[in-house]
Write an enzyme that holds these catalytic residues in place. Structure first.
Site, mmCIF file in Angstrom:
data_model
loop_
_atom_site.group_PDB
_atom_site.id
_atom_site.type_symbol
_atom_site.label_atom_id
_atom_site.label_comp_id
_atom_site.label_asym_id
_atom_site.label_seq_id
_atom_site.Cartn_x
_atom_site.Cartn_y
_atom_site.Cartn_z
ATOM 1 N N ARG A 23 3.199 -3.395 -5.160
ATOM 2 C CA ARG A 23 3.180 -1.878 -4.865
ATOM 3 C C ARG A 23 3.070 -0.887 -5.785
ATOM 4 O O ARG A 23 3.433 0.124 -5.713
ATOM 5 C CB ARG A 23 4.302 -1.743 -3.983
ATOM 6 C CG ARG A 23 4.448 -2.513 -2.683
ATOM 7 C CD ARG A 23 5.510 -1.946 -1.745
ATOM 8 N NE ARG A 23 5.737 -2.917 -0.673
ATOM 9 C CZ ARG A 23 6.971 -3.092 -0.169
ATOM 10 N NH1 ARG A 23 7.983 -2.657 -0.759
ATOM 11 N NH2 ARG A 23 7.170 -4.058 0.798
ATOM 12 N N ARG A 27 3.337 5.308 -2.729
ATOM 13 C CA ARG A 27 4.076 6.481 -2.657
ATOM 14 C C ARG A 27 5.016 7.017 -3.800
ATOM 15 O O ARG A 27 5.095 8.056 -3.782
ATOM 16 C CB ARG A 27 5.032 6.444 -1.383
ATOM 17 C CG ARG A 27 3.946 6.172 -0.164
ATOM 18 C CD ARG A 27 4.997 6.033 1.215
ATOM 19 N NE ARG A 27 5.593 4.536 1.035
ATOM 20 C CZ ARG A 27 6.713 4.612 1.832
ATOM 21 N NH1 ARG A 27 7.003 5.402 2.875
ATOM 22 N NH2 ARG A 27 7.235 3.331 1.827
ATOM 23 N N ARG A 36 -3.258 11.217 -0.344
ATOM 24 C CA ARG A 36 -3.126 11.111 1.067
ATOM 25 C C ARG A 36 -3.050 12.182 1.815
ATOM 26 O O ARG A 36 -3.416 12.105 3.084
ATOM 27 C CB ARG A 36 -1.796 10.388 1.347
ATOM 28 C CG ARG A 36 -1.342 9.799 2.785
ATOM 29 C CD ARG A 36 -0.025 8.606 2.618
ATOM 30 N NE ARG A 36 0.042 8.483 4.064
ATOM 31 C CZ ARG A 36 0.420 7.490 4.577
ATOM 32 N NH1 ARG A 36 1.421 6.511 3.835
ATOM 33 N NH2 ARG A 36 1.001 6.973 5.696
ATOM 34 N N ASP A 73 -3.418 -3.913 2.837
ATOM 35 C CA ASP A 73 -2.159 -4.629 3.651
ATOM 36 C C ASP A 73 -2.335 -5.881 4.217
ATOM 37 O O ASP A 73 -3.323 -6.376 4.467
ATOM 38 C CB ASP A 73 -1.861 -3.527 4.675
ATOM 39 C CG ASP A 73 -0.515 -3.674 5.077
ATOM 40 O OD1 ASP A 73 -0.365 -4.460 6.256
ATOM 41 O OD2 ASP A 73 0.617 -3.124 4.765
ATOM 42 N N TYR A 147 4.870 -11.023 12.048
ATOM 43 C CA TYR A 147 4.392 -9.783 12.623
ATOM 44 C C TYR A 147 3.718 -9.854 13.842
ATOM 45 O O TYR A 147 3.729 -9.048 14.932
ATOM 46 C CB TYR A 147 3.553 -9.134 11.537
ATOM 47 C CG TYR A 147 4.475 -8.411 10.462
ATOM 48 C CD1 TYR A 147 5.004 -7.301 10.568
ATOM 49 C CD2 TYR A 147 4.636 -9.143 9.196
ATOM 50 C CE1 TYR A 147 5.703 -6.610 9.654
ATOM 51 C CE2 TYR A 147 5.417 -8.643 8.309
ATOM 52 C CZ TYR A 147 5.768 -7.364 8.499
ATOM 53 O OH TYR A 147 6.806 -6.802 7.208
#
Length: 341
Positions: A23, A27, A36, A73, A147
């Site tokens: 990652r 962010r 973003r 993702d 998921y």
């Protein structure tokens, strides 16, 4: 010439330990947050090849990591298989219909959803220097299935685990379909320029040993076998988070080239128990990087020392926390790059 990271994944030990962070494009970076604001939500950016490439390259430009991990993702696969995918602010991803009460065969696939991901890989490989390895990835079938079955993430993967006991044939069909898709998806990433790929099994730790064999080891072994048949020279990193004492068996039975290790395992035990010469990746606790205490450098050096006798890629035990200060990352990089083992 191959980069240091690629050489290490191929079993060679270089003059220093290569470094990248799971990652690392995300962010915690102010440049990511700024982009973003202009580009919209996460999924829109993942399907915008120019934006996704820019995000992939941001941590390379700032930190000079040895590997660039594709910004995307793991849920791109179920989206391409026909589930509706959205990311809700403060709640995470949602897939519908959830397969706990819907039929797999009713989904209508749209494989064109892979195309912008492949284009991102192409753009990144064109713009990276030869010294930086381009990393592709996919979720492993068990984690993706959790998921798809529940329609969202959960702490204990209850719906998928219950289906495995109640109706294993139904879950097997889902896992088999994900496995086939993942093979195609990773082959496409490699054809587009990915020089190594990682299989993320973020929820493998929730399974009992015999279930782990069926839902983690077997489908990953099939993926590895297919990729070795089509792209024999591309290293595959397997990352079964939470595998614990099952990790050495996973390493032997799946056929992966390198194993990612989470922060719960003692690196000295891992170094002792993994097959001789197998490259290992890990395993600093992301929360220690977030805290940035005096223990950060000490722990990083302890990991480096534990893996000093085998090919080692320094990484975290999972993804970097979005609140991590930039200067803590610089401290870690300095520690790893100054290590003389």
């Amino acid at each position: 010439m191959p980069g240091l990271l690629l050489d290490t994944l191929n079993g060679k030990r270089g003059t220093r330990v290569p470094l990248w962070l799971m990652r690392q494009a995300g962010r915690y970076l102010p440049e990511y947050r700024a982009l973003r604001e202009t580009k919209g939500g996460f999924l829109a950016m993942a399907y915008d090849s120019e934006a996704a490439c820019e995000i992939t390259l941001q941590p390379i430009e700032r930190f000079g990591f040895d590997g660039a991990i594709l910004f995307s993702d793991i849920l791109i696969v179920p989206h391409a298989m026909g589930q509706h995918l959205e990311f809700l602010a403060g709640e995470g991803p949602r897939l519908s219909p959830a397969l706990v009460d819907a039929a797999l065969e009713d989904l209508v696939a749209d494989h064109s959803r892979y195309d912008p991901i492949y284009q991102t890989v192409r753009l990144c490989r064109e713009r990276l220097s030869d010294e930086v390895t381009m990393l592709g990835f996919a979720g492993s079938p068990w984690t993706v299935a959790t998921y798809m079955v529940a329609g969202e993430g959960s702490r204990d993967q209850h719906d998928a685990r219950a289906m495995a006991y109640r109706d294993p044939a139904a879950l097997q069909a889902i896992v088999d379909a994900i496995t086939d898709e993942t093979i195609t998806y990773l082959q496409g990433q490699i054809d587009a320029g990915a020089e190594a790929v990682q299989l993320f099994d973020s929820w493998s730790g929730s399974l009992a040993p015999d279930e782990f064999e069926r839902w983690v080891v077997a489908p990953n072994a099939r993926i590895v076998s297919a990729l070795k048949a089509s792209h024999a020279s591309t290293p595959i990193i397997g990352f079964p988070k939470g595998a614990g004492e099952k990790l050495p068996g996973y390493a032997r039975e799946t056929g992966v080239d390198a194993v990612g290790v989470d922060e719960t395992l003692d690196p000295a035990w891992v170094a002792r128990e993994l097959p001789a010469g197998m490259p290992v990746q890990g395993n600093l606790d992301p929360l220690l990087l977030l805290a940035g205490s005096d223990r950060l450098e000490d722990r990083a050096r302890a990991i480096l020392e534990a893996f000093a006798d085998r090919p080692h890629v320094f990484n975290l035990g999972h993804g970097i926390d979005r609140r991590t200060p930039i200067d803590h990352v610089h401290r870690l990089i300095d520690t790893v790059r100054s290590f003389e083992g």
